[in-house]
Design an enzyme around this catalytic site. Sequence first.
Site, PDB file in Angstrom:
ATOM      1  N   LYS A 173       0.850  -1.186   0.000  1.00  0.00           N
ATOM      2  CA  LYS A 173       0.000   0.000   0.000  1.00  0.00           C
ATOM      3  C   LYS A 173       0.884   1.234   0.000  1.00  0.00           C
ATOM      4  O   LYS A 173       1.698   1.435   0.911  1.00  0.00           O
ATOM      5  CB  LYS A 173      -0.924   0.021   1.209  1.00  0.00           C
ATOM      6  CG  LYS A 173      -1.831   1.245   1.208  1.00  0.00           C
ATOM      7  CD  LYS A 173      -2.437   1.511   2.564  1.00  0.00           C
ATOM      8  CE  LYS A 173      -3.068   2.898   2.586  1.00  0.00           C
ATOM      9  NZ  LYS A 173      -3.461   3.313   3.952  1.00  0.00           N
ATOM     10  N   ALA A 260      -9.622   5.553   4.766  1.00  0.00           N
ATOM     11  CA  ALA A 260      -9.536   6.683   5.699  1.00  0.00           C
ATOM     12  C   ALA A 260     -10.861   7.410   5.844  1.00  0.00           C
ATOM     13  O   ALA A 260     -11.584   7.619   4.872  1.00  0.00           O
ATOM     14  CB  ALA A 260      -8.451   7.681   5.284  1.00  0.00           C
ATOM     15  N   ASN A 282      -8.723   1.736  10.403  1.00  0.00           N
ATOM     16  CA  ASN A 282      -7.928   1.385  11.568  1.00  0.00           C
ATOM     17  C   ASN A 282      -8.482   2.076  12.813  1.00  0.00           C
ATOM     18  O   ASN A 282      -8.967   1.439  13.740  1.00  0.00           O
ATOM     19  CB  ASN A 282      -6.474   1.775  11.352  1.00  0.00           C
ATOM     20  CG  ASN A 282      -5.529   1.232  12.420  1.00  0.00           C
ATOM     21  OD1 ASN A 282      -4.319   1.325  12.290  1.00  0.00           O
ATOM     22  ND2 ASN A 282      -6.034   0.664  13.484  1.00  0.00           N
TER      23      ASN A 282
END
Length: 330
Positions: A173, A260, A282
């Site tokens: 990534k 995100a 995350n």
Amino acid sequence: MQVIINGEARTLVAVTTVEGLLGELGLDHRKVAVERNLEIVPKSAYAATLLGEGDKLEIVHFIGGGASCAGSPGAGDPLVVAGRSFHSRLLVGTGKYKDFEQTAEAIKASGAEIVTVAVRRVNLSDPSKPMLVDYVSPKEYTFLPNTAGCYTADEAIRTLRLAREAGGWDLVKLEVLGDQKSLFPDMVETLNAAEALIRDGFQVMVYCSDDPIMAKRLEEIGCCAIMPLGAPIGSGLGIQNQVNIRLIVEQAKVPVLVDAGVGTASDATVAMELGCDGVLMNTAIAEAKDPIAMAQAMRYAVEAGRLAYRAGRMPKKRYADPSSPLAGLI
């Protein structure tokens, strides 16, 4: 002999090779990668690589970091990235958890098969300190090394080359950040890094702005997955520009994953209902009051969103339309 290791000056007396240095430091050569004077040292050459006066060495390993992609409702609907199939469409990051035990438990609850990991210097003052790979096995999960914290193409390229040496992974990534406040991608540096990495044999999943033109350009140069931001990293604001995400999805011939900005389960569902192939997150899991429960919620949210997208939603209407027939009304 004086050398510099991870930015610190060290005096070596009897050590003459990279293999000997790792042994003296108490590091497992299988879990680290070594760079000497900006050149990666292959693991097979540790014993033969002599150290010299003034050498600058970087010794790195994988730590928790980055985000995650969401779960598929079944084996008949796999996520395919760079020719590899995954049942889960939820990719999860490994950073921000209170400890590695919680990290491993949350990943298991999420159903994710791909986990992102950051590449950082080894803690030389305590080489026995547990590492992520002691809790989250690369034999059980696909590790996706990322370039979190890189602000130039050169930094990102160097980081991923070290990651490949550490674990042999070519699916990576890429993210090249523009500034510390917004953590928005620097798209000029991102393009430069992507082109170089693709030439070097990497399969590049790329974090990018939600610009359909730039997303198409990244696909055209050979990126295997496009990962537009939904909102700033770690903000939890949800998808701020659904129109652009939908346009990126409609034009793409490679997987599109929102990366995100997800804050709660409904945000993940929205991403999937827009037609995205997955979601990377995350903070939304790691900073929840109950990370394990949130990991499960995100798993179900992604599955529900994918099912709803495949089912095809009803058309929106301007006025009410009764569900019950009027014929035979008393």
